[in-house]
Design an enzyme around this catalytic site. Structure first.
Site, mmCIF file in Angstrom:
data_model
loop_
_atom_site.group_PDB
_atom_site.id
_atom_site.type_symbol
_atom_site.label_atom_id
_atom_site.label_comp_id
_atom_site.label_asym_id
_atom_site.label_seq_id
_atom_site.Cartn_x
_atom_site.Cartn_y
_atom_site.Cartn_z
ATOM 1 N N ASP A 281 0.891 -1.439 0.189
ATOM 2 C CA ASP A 281 -0.170 -0.132 -0.082
ATOM 3 C C ASP A 281 1.099 0.946 -0.177
ATOM 4 O O ASP A 281 1.769 1.094 -0.177
ATOM 5 C CB ASP A 281 -1.077 0.031 1.479
ATOM 6 C CG ASP A 281 -2.360 0.671 0.847
ATOM 7 O OD1 ASP A 281 -2.427 2.098 0.858
ATOM 8 O OD2 ASP A 281 -2.836 -0.279 0.528
ATOM 9 N N HIS A 356 -3.952 6.044 2.851
ATOM 10 C CA HIS A 356 -4.844 5.343 1.809
ATOM 11 C C HIS A 356 -3.847 4.104 2.975
ATOM 12 O O HIS A 356 -4.658 3.354 3.315
ATOM 13 C CB HIS A 356 -4.302 4.998 0.878
ATOM 14 C CG HIS A 356 -5.379 3.525 0.063
ATOM 15 N ND1 HIS A 356 -5.344 3.067 -0.018
ATOM 16 C CD2 HIS A 356 -6.319 3.561 -0.519
ATOM 17 C CE1 HIS A 356 -5.508 1.951 -0.822
ATOM 18 N NE2 HIS A 356 -6.729 1.875 -0.687
ATOM 19 N N SER A 720 -11.200 -0.755 -2.252
ATOM 20 C CA SER A 720 -9.554 -0.467 -0.990
ATOM 21 C C SER A 720 -10.534 -0.871 0.134
ATOM 22 O O SER A 720 -9.549 -1.658 1.161
ATOM 23 C CB SER A 720 -9.440 0.719 -0.924
ATOM 24 O OG SER A 720 -8.318 0.793 -2.232
#
Length: 943
Positions: A281, A356, A720
């Protein structure tokens, strides 16, 4: 995954911005030293590991030769300055085939290691980047690009003997040995020698060495050099690098964890204990309390089978890792060669400058009971799905450009070597892989080897729904997760003077009492001396200096929520500052038509406000406002603002009984087999999990969602967010059943999934961008897979459908013309195989083409006590179905063969669906979805 609303925009054709070139890190570095120039003298090698990550939804930038600035930056990535070090965990036994390591190692400055290549290699282990210093400056041609090269020799994971897989005996996994560091160094030297021999006296730059999951390397070369490599007998495949893209306080309660799965594990303080989840990620913020190891009183040792390291840099200092966050590295070599890496914005370290990665890690394994304070409001306490699991971070995605396959493959390779139990991928490729089948690409084939090594792999389905065949995760060995809504929603409302109430989103207070406030648009509130009357962006309320404060004071200011908000060029925070500077009583954002299809998440606001996400509701709102204006008959100037409204606050959550439902942006099946969009005999997605409006930890410097900048938590949406939910839940299953193979975990999750919402009605799916709830219809397996995840039931599945690496290998060999490609990736030769996807022992049956009739077999293993099962089924439309046996008794640990016979009863090209249910007399229930797309009934008559 990035916010779901960005995916549609990022898929547009894009021109690279040259201004994103990273500044030189070390102006004294000689860039020519980074470019390979073959010389007869043997040159030393320096080892460093790289880990690939999620890339964004945009095409790869055009390739260019490295500039001096990029060359210096790449030098600092491959040869870090003295302040950079790595902290290496002490030697531990690995439960998979692992590389030998030294004992009792600590933080070793790379600067000192660089002076001794052998010493550096012994510390940095598996990945090795070989740089041969050139006696004279060498230059790469303008068409230089990054290529991923695979060699004929099998990777390490295929040379370890019998890799641990779940057998019918259900024996415990044992540590495996046999592949040491010496063999690793030989492979690296062999790769370097191959490059020197093939590209004699030519410039090139080797970025990564892969050897654990695939045997090969990533290298910056020209197309002519790529052709040379492809023609050598040692090389099996040369593939151009490509970009990839990224695709909670209440969800544990919605999933029933506190009263279900967590209770079975001993409570949240033990849920996930001993399991390591690896995240490919954007990195992590190690200072967030969700990743602290000091919040509980329980002993929290690092698992003995994990051997990862923690990078130490100026923005990821010593002490960032702990017993919770057990490993952290970053990978950016491919990005640096392209000139898109910005060191100040992207952070040349595992630190998350995007947000994120921090968000996804906390969803899967964040600590239990962390208060969610946003904009001065408390929204409850957050917890990951497996709050006692460990986290290992492999940063390969970045805010400014996304990521590239060469980096992502390196990250996956490193995670497997380190000994993670689960890999969470909230990323997908930005295009369908070319070639004979979508399964044959470096990412999926590396993940196949990871599955062979016993690692459960979870991937987001993608945010490209609701169109059919929009799936971005393809292979049967990857567990693909779609996005659903859960039952908690944050809604506020605007009540207009004509008694119409319009729903909006906004984590904001309401206006005082029942008082109605005058509405005034920013476009109608200009100062008399303003020269910006024609500024198309004035309506976004980004500048208070052009507004007449006397006109706005005490009124509700109207702003337009345009595509610039979606792109981060304008922000709600700035609009709120404008409203406060003008002393407005509140603010209402209406959506312009160009944001149709983008997911608008509830946004924190410290004054009364809301965003109207629906373009249709926005149109009704504007019609009321405009018809309420009183204008001069002659000049048409506004003499009175007649529209009034009040805002009802949205700080308190509401709960819906219609959850879960499939979100419109969640990618759909059928699974595309190739670029011609022919259908594979594989069901995708595998199931759905919460992905909409998900609270998660946020990086202190996170910029992915500008509305949450500076906050500790953020609420965002997308597949996600769904994938890490399942990654954490898989950790709970792995904790209870350590002998389960990846396919056994997948089976447990699939056969126990829920088919109904909280009201007991079939799960529904949104099928349109605009006003998606008006387009609901019953979800099919191509929308939701097996259904909505139910981990409490998955911890006691009863029957298991297990598949091995050999099964997947035979399936790939059954694809016409695949033998050379499989040899490229695995080093193994295909035998005779006619296996299709329908023949895999999956907990689903998908047949793309039913030509008259088909016999499908399955094999189940009973992982519970002795039980008697009865079978019932519903056949797809235009198909007759029989199942044998219809009743069977099965002892614990034993297997049972099943036969399904399908016959087409009419010609049809429309997909139809059925289901096979296995009902045990002790309460176990296993459901298998059945999908048939094209049906052809025999046209031949017999007498």
């Amino acid at each position: 995954m990035k916010d779901a609303r960005l995916d549609a925009y990022r898929s547009r054709p894009r021109v690279k911005k040259l201004s994103r070139r990273s500044p030189a890190v070390n102006s004294s570095a000689d860039p020519s030293a980074l470019l390979h120039k073959n010389v007869s003298q043997r040159s030393p090698s320096l080892g460093i590991t790289s880990t690939p990550t999620e890339a964004e939804d945009k095409p790869s930038p055009p390739e260019r030769k490295p500039s001096p600035a990029r060359s210096e930056q790449l030098s600092n990535f491959l040869f870090p300055p003295p302040r950079t070090s790595v902290t290496v965990a002490p030697k531990k036994l690995h439960h998979r085939c692992r590389l030998g390591r030294k004992k009792d190692r600590h933080a070793i400055p790379l600067s000192s290691a660089a002076g001794s290549p052998r010493r550096a290699a012994s510390y940095l282990g598996p990945e090795l980047v070989s740089l041969s210093p050139s006696p004279k400056q060498a230059k790469l041609e303008d068409d230089a690009a990054v290529y991923i090269v695979t060699l004929r020799q099998a990777p390490a994971v295929h040379l370890c003997g019998d890799i641990v897989e779940m057998k019918s005996s259900w024996s415990s996994r044992q540590p495996l040995h046999g592949f040491g560091r010496l063999d690793t160094l030989r492979k690296r030297r062999y790769q370097n020698s191959l490059l020197r021999r093939t590209l004699r006296e030519e410039a090139y730059l080797k970025l990564y060495s892969y050897h654990y999951l695939i045997n090969g390397f990533a290298v910056l070369i020209t197309s002519q050099q790529a052709d040379k490599l492809a023609k050598t007998r040692e090389v099996m495949n040369v593939e151009l690098d490509f970009s990839v893209r990224t695709e909670t306080t209440h969800t544990p309660e919605f999933l029933g964890l506190p009263q279900g799965a967590w209770v079975q594990e001993g409570g949240p303080e033990f849920a996930g204990k001993g399991i390591v989840i690896g995240f490919i990620d954007t990195g992590i913020d190690p200072a967030h309390p969700s990743f602290s190891d000091a919040l509980g009183s329980n002993v929290y040792p690092v698992p003995a089978h994990f051997s990862g390291v923690c990078e130490v840099t100026s923005d990821f200092p010593s002490g960032s890792c702990n017993r919770k966050l057990v490993g952290a590295r970053h990978f950016a070599a491919s990005a640096i060669t392209r000139g898109v890496f910005n060191a100040s914005q992207d952070h040349a370290s595992p630190f998350d400058g995007d947000g994120h990665g921090t968000h996804t890690a906390s969803i899967a394994a964040g600590n239990y009971g962390i208060p969610v304070n946003v904009s001065g409001h408390l929204f409850g306490n957050a917890s990951g799905m497996a709050p006692h699991a460990h986290i290992a971070v492999y940063k390969a995605l970045y805010k400014s450009f996304g990521g590239f396959a060469a980096d992502v493959v390196a990250a996956i390779d490193q995670a497997a070597q380190d000994g993670v139990d689960v890999i969470s991928l909230s990323i997908t490729p930005n295009r369908r892989p070319p070639g004979i089948a979508t399964f044959f690409n470096p990412l999926d084939m590396a993940l196949l080897s990871a599955v062979k090594a016993g690692i459960f792999v979870v991937q987001a389905a993608g945010n490209t729904g609701p169109s059919p065949k929009s799936m971005s995760s393809f292979s049967p060995w990857i567990f693909t997760v779609g996005a659903s809504a859960h039952d908690r929603i944050y809604n506020n409302y605007v009540m207009l003077g004509n008694n119409i109430t319009i729903s909006g989103v906004g984590l904001a207070p309401g206006t005082d009492g029942d008082k109605m406030y005058t509405l005034v648009s920013a476009n109608h509130a200009l100062r008399n001396d303003s020269t910006r009357g024609n500024d198309m962006y004035l309506g976004e309320c980004q500048d208070s200096s052009s507004l007449d404060q006397d006109l706005v004071e005490g009124k509700i200011l109207i702003c337009v929520y345009s595509i610039r908000y979606v792109l981060g060029l304008s922000s709600v925070k700035q609009a709120l500052e404008t409203a406060k500077n003008a002393s407005a009583a509140g603010v209402i954002f209406y959506s312009d038509p160009f944001v149709l299809g983008f997911q608008i998440n509830p946004t924190p606001m410290d004054i009364p406000g809301l965003i109207i996400p629906s373009p249709y509701d926005s149109k009704a709102f504007l019609e009321y406002y405009n018809t309420s204006l009183v204008r001069d008959d002659v000049s048409k100037a506004i003499v009175k603002y007649g529209g009034v409204a009040r805002i009802l606050g949205g700080l308190n959550a509401n709960y819906s009984n219609s959850a879960p439902k499939v979100m419109y942006y969640s990618a759909r099946g059928p699974d595309p087999k190739d670029n011609s969009l022919s259908n594979a005999d594989i069901m995708k997605p595998n199931l759905i999990a919460p992905g909409n409006f998900i609270w998660g930890a946020w990086s202190s410097l996170g910029t992915d969602s500008t509305e949450f900048k500076g906050e500790n938590f953020a609420m965002i949406s997308g597949t996600s967010m769904s994938a890490p939910h399942v990654a954490g839940l898989a950790a709970l299953i792995k904790q209870k059943f350590p002998s389960f193979s990846p396919s056994a975990i997948a089976s447990a999750l699939s056969t126990t999934a829920n088919l109904f919402d909280k009201q007991g009605k079939p799960i529904m799916a949104q099928r349109a961008y605009g006003d998606p709830d008006s387009s609901l219809s019953a979800a099919t397996p191509f929308d939701m897979g097996s259904g909505f995840v139910n981990v409490t039931a998955a911890l006691d599945p009863g029957l298991i459908f297990d598949s091995s690496y050999d099964d997947y290998f035979s399936f790939l060999c059954g694809i016409n013309g695949s033998a050379p490609v499989i040899l490229n990736y695995t080093g193994e030769r295909c035998g005779a195989s006619a296996m299709s996807g329908a023949d895999l022992n999956l907990p689903s049956v998908t047949i793309a083409l039913l030509n008259q009739s088909r016999i499908v077999t399955r094999r189940v293993i009973n992982v519970a006590s002795d039980e008697i099962y009865s079978v019932s089924f519903s056949a797809p439309y235009a198909v007759s179905l029989s199942v044998l046996p219809t009743r069977f008794s099965i002892a614990g640990g034993q297997t049972q063969n099943l036969t399904f016979v399908l016959n087409a009863t009419m010609n049809s090209s429309s997909a139809s669906f059925g289901r096979i249910g296995f009902y045990g007399n002790k309460g176990h229930v296993s459901m298998v979805p059945l999908s048939v797309i094209v049906k052809i009934m025999s046209n031949t008559t017999t007498s």
